[in-house]
Scaffold this motif. Structure first.
Motif, short mmCIF file in Angstrom:
data_model
loop_
_atom_site.label_atom_id
_atom_site.label_comp_id
_atom_site.label_asym_id
_atom_site.label_seq_id
_atom_site.Cartn_x
_atom_site.Cartn_y
_atom_site.Cartn_z
N VAL A 180 99.86 32.43 125.93
CA VAL A 180 99.50 32.67 127.33
C VAL A 180 98.28 31.84 127.72
O VAL A 180 98.19 31.34 128.85
CB VAL A 180 99.24 34.18 127.55
CG1 VAL A 180 98.71 34.44 128.95
CG2 VAL A 180 100.53 34.97 127.34
N SER A 181 97.34 31.65 126.80
CA SER A 181 96.17 30.82 127.09
C SER A 181 96.59 29.38 127.40
O SER A 181 95.98 28.71 128.25
CB SER A 181 95.21 30.83 125.90
OG SER A 181 94.69 32.12 125.66
N LEU A 337 93.63 36.82 131.25
CA LEU A 337 93.20 35.52 130.73
C LEU A 337 92.91 34.52 131.84
O LEU A 337 92.23 33.52 131.60
CB LEU A 337 94.27 34.96 129.79
CG LEU A 337 94.45 35.71 128.47
CD1 LEU A 337 95.55 35.08 127.64
CD2 LEU A 337 93.14 35.71 127.67
N THR A 338 93.40 34.79 133.03
CA THR A 338 93.05 33.94 134.17
C THR A 338 91.68 34.27 134.72
O THR A 338 90.90 33.38 135.08
CB THR A 338 94.11 34.08 135.29
OG1 THR A 338 95.39 33.71 134.78
CG2 THR A 338 93.78 33.19 136.48
N SER A 339 91.35 35.56 134.80
CA SER A 339 90.08 35.97 135.41
C SER A 339 88.88 35.81 134.48
O SER A 339 87.77 35.56 134.94
CB SER A 339 90.18 37.43 135.87
OG SER A 339 90.44 38.30 134.78
N LEU A 340 89.08 35.96 133.17
CA LEU A 340 87.95 35.90 132.23
C LEU A 340 87.19 34.57 132.29
O LEU A 340 85.96 34.56 132.42
CB LEU A 340 88.43 36.20 130.81
CG LEU A 340 87.35 36.34 129.74
CD1 LEU A 340 87.81 37.32 128.67
CD2 LEU A 340 87.01 35.02 129.07
N PRO A 341 87.85 33.41 132.21
CA PRO A 341 87.09 32.16 132.27
C PRO A 341 86.36 31.97 133.60
O PRO A 341 85.31 31.32 133.64
CB PRO A 341 88.16 31.08 132.06
CG PRO A 341 89.31 31.79 131.43
CD PRO A 341 89.28 33.16 131.99
N PHE A 374 87.39 31.30 124.75
CA PHE A 374 87.65 32.73 124.78
C PHE A 374 89.10 33.05 124.45
O PHE A 374 89.41 34.16 124.01
CB PHE A 374 87.25 33.31 126.13
CG PHE A 374 85.76 33.36 126.32
CD1 PHE A 374 85.01 34.34 125.73
CD2 PHE A 374 85.12 32.39 127.06
CE1 PHE A 374 83.65 34.38 125.88
CE2 PHE A 374 83.74 32.41 127.22
CZ PHE A 374 83.00 33.41 126.62
N GLY A 375 90.01 32.11 124.64
CA GLY A 375 91.38 32.32 124.18
C GLY A 375 91.43 32.46 122.67
O GLY A 375 92.12 33.33 122.13
N ALA A 379 92.31 35.89 120.54
CA ALA A 379 93.36 35.83 119.51
C ALA A 379 92.84 36.35 118.17
O ALA A 379 93.54 37.08 117.45
CB ALA A 379 93.87 34.39 119.37
N PHE A 380 91.60 35.99 117.83
CA PHE A 380 91.01 36.46 116.57
C PHE A 380 90.80 37.98 116.60
O PHE A 380 91.08 38.68 115.62
CB PHE A 380 89.68 35.75 116.33
CG PHE A 380 88.98 36.17 115.07
CD1 PHE A 380 89.42 35.73 113.84
CD2 PHE A 380 87.89 37.02 115.12
CE1 PHE A 380 88.79 36.12 112.67
CE2 PHE A 380 87.23 37.42 113.96
CZ PHE A 380 87.70 36.97 112.73
#
Length: 618
Positions: A180-181, A337-341, A374-375, A379-380
């Motif tokens: 998704v990232s 994942l769109t809003s975090l960055p 952050f992706g 994932a980690f």
């Protein structure tokens, strides 16, 4: 003064740095939004935003590990706390006439340090959302394949038995995060038709679960033989309520669309109340049938809804539920994942975070470094962290953000409204506003009875009352939660501390209520201020204190890391700091030239406002 100790002037300037605020002119953007949304539109928007996350992520965890069948009580308490927070958040949106996050609003109303802490907590929230959703997505996909993927990993990698770590490394969850990232990195966004489709699927699944669950319900599963209705007691119910809080925070979609509402003062509170009521009712019904279908202790929290039907022999129903969950989780993952960055990019653009994260790709307009870094981090985390620990982390972060939001509602109410730069349609009411009493002044009817407050500097009583309100709320909640267990107080000591904290809380409310407030005409305002935001603060802190001590420890470490980042980097590179530096230097030089024959320069600089002056000023 001893050598090496900071002067009063230095401390005053340092406190000013922490409370520098963005101006409305810096945040306001020209928009062409039309007011076309009705109350029904806003209600459907809120229902769509709140369904899915609590249904598939929280329900099984709270029922299995925290509250048992009493999860329906936990959901009811969380819904009340969410309604109070939602009303405060709606006014917060209206006060800052632009779209943006709680980070931006806090920067405008409270100051730089508080904005950084809110942004830092929002970063944690998004990290945890992405991780928890990926774990849930993996759990339901495993259910479709009869847990063959999980069995394969456990057989070839092994089982982990470490606190806060998952039972096995979830490579499937980490893989979906990276996939998704990659889509987000290429500029793919969640389209409106996809949101509507997933919302429709979720509503159909909810209705289907409720109807078939009622048919399969067995009252014996609530009996004492299975642990009873509330196997973890009152503390378990409250811990479940604290965890369930996140299930309702989709109300931000209503607040974010308030600019497009036809009548925001009426439509926003009605849409918030109706959508929260509908979603809370649906969640309560689902949790009821879920714990009546199978014993609560037999649920698998990673895929509870599908698991209940599999246990009753309806594997085809479990497959439908799992497919609906995967659709909803995929959309939530894309959105998160769109809003975090972008949150990280906003902080970096203001100089509060490392500048490398402010770089945006010229073609796709996405923060490339933020998505990559952050992706990989998400994932980690999805690979190793336990599902229940993730949910608790997210809940404490959300409640802290909305506690600050409630505080940010009280403070501007007692400040003067900024002068309007444009005449606007409300200009005929200018004479009425000019003749209205100024905020922070004692109400005329109460001046004879509160004459001792009249001698305080303007705004000082309000600033002190707000500080006492928050401190007494924390003390009162600590006494209620830990009075019998951790504090080990005798009955008279417990009663005295409870009485004193309650009296101080009520007195601070009375002092705040005795002062004039600022009243807007065109935007929604929370009713019964300061009572409503004060109750939100009290309830949020009460729920946070029911989370585990290990959660608090890890959260404190996260905040400590954030403070190191801010004081090590952010405070020196802040755009507001750099903007104020030339002005302060020019002012200091002119003062030195003027007063040099009369007094040392340090004395003139020492007259700068202190932190209390900053809080009490407009």
């Amino acid at each position: 003064m001893a050598r090496g100790l900071p002067s009063t002037a230095s401390l005053g300037r340092f406190c000013q740095k922490l409370n520098w605020q963005k101006t409305l002119e810096e945040t306001t953007r020209e928009t062409s939004l039309q007011r076309h949304l009705t109350t029904l539109d806003l209600t459907l928007l809120g229902v769509g935003a709140m369904t899915g996350f609590g249904l598939y992520v929280f329900m099984g965890i709270v029922a299995k590990a925290m509250a048992g069948p009493a999860v329906l009580v936990s959901l009811s308490v969380a819904a009340v706390a969410s309604l109070l927070a939602a009303l405060c958040y709606a006014e917060f949106r209206g006060r800052v006439p632009t779209t943006g996050s709680a980070y931006l609003f806090t920067y405008v109303s409270m100051g730089e340090l508080w904005a950084f802490l809110i942004g830092w907590n929002m970063l944690l929230r998004r990290l945890i959302i992405g991780t928890a959703v990926a774990r849930t997505w993996s759990g339901y996909l495993n259910a479709i394949f009869s847990h063959r993927i999980r069995s394969f990993i456990e057989a070839h990698v092994g089982i982990l038995q470490v606190p806060f770590l998952a039972q096995y490394p979830d490579f499937l969850a980490a893989g979906i995060i990276l996939l998704v990232s990659t889509f987000v990195f290429c500029g793919v966004r969640v389209s409106s038709w996809l949101n509507r489709t997933v919302c429709a699927i979720s509503l159909v699944v909810i209705l289907f679960i409720i109807i078939l669950g009622c048919v399969l319900a067995c009252p014996h599963n609530w009996s004492t033989e299975e642990g009873g209705f509330a196997p973890f007691g009152f503390s378990g119910i409250m811990a479940g309520a604290a965890t369930c809080f996140k299930a309702f925070v989709g109300f931000g979609a209503i607040s974010a669309s308030s600019e497009e509402a036809q009548n925001p003062k009426r439509a926003v509170p009605m849409a918030l109340s109706i959508s929260l009521g509908l979603v809370a009712g649906a969640y309560i019904l689902i949790s009821t049938v879920l714990t009546l279908m199978v014993p609560w202790h037999s649920l698998d929290p990673d895929w509870a809804l599908a698991d209940a039907f599999y246990q009753r022999g309806y594997s085809w129903v479990g497959f439908i539920v799992a497919a609906g969950a995967i659709c909803a989780m995929t959309t939530l993952l894309l959105s998160s994942l769109t809003s975090l960055p972008h949150i990280v990019s906003d902080m970096a653009a203001d100089g509060l975070f490392f500048q490398v994260f402010a770089h945006v790709h010229p073609r796709t307009q996405v923060p490339m470094v933020g998505i990559l870094v952050f992706g990989v981090i998400i994932a980690f985390l999805a690979l190793l962290l336990d599902h229940e620990a993730l949910v608790q982390f997210h809940s404490i972060s959300s409640m802290l953000v909305y506690t600050f939001t409630a505080m940010s509602i009280i403070m501007p109410r007692f400040q003067k409204a900024p002068p309007s730069s444009a005449p606007g349609p409300a200009s005929p009411g200018g004479t009425e506003r000019a003749s209205a009493p100024e905020p922070r002044q004692l109400r005329p009817a109460l001046r004879p009875h509160l004459s001792f407050l009249g001698g305080c500097r303007t705004g000082a009583a309000v600033a002190w009352a707000l500080g006492v309100l928050v401190a007494s709320a924390i003390t009162l909640d600590c006494v209620l939660v830990f009075g019998d267990s951790a504090l080990h107080l005798p009955l008279w000591g417990y009663t005295l501390l409870l009485l004193l904290s309650s009296v101080m809380f009520l007195l601070s409310l009375l002092v705040l209520g005795a002062h004039q407030q600022q009243h807007g005409q065109d935007t929604f305002q929370v009713p019964m201020v300061p009572l409503t935001p004060a109750l939100s603060i009290l309830l949020n802190i009460f729920l946070m204190l029911h989370l585990s001590s290990l959660t608090w420890l890890c959260f404190s470490i996260w905040l400590l890391i954030g403070l190191v980042v801010y004081f090590g980097y952010g405070i020196r590179h802040s755009k507001e700091n750099q903007r104020e530096q030339p002005e302060f230097t020019a002012t200091r030089d002119s003062l030195e030239e003027t007063v040099q024959p009369l007094q040392p320069p340090s004395q003139s600089v020492a007259q700068e406002p202190t932190l209390m002056d900053q809080l009490a000023s407009p």
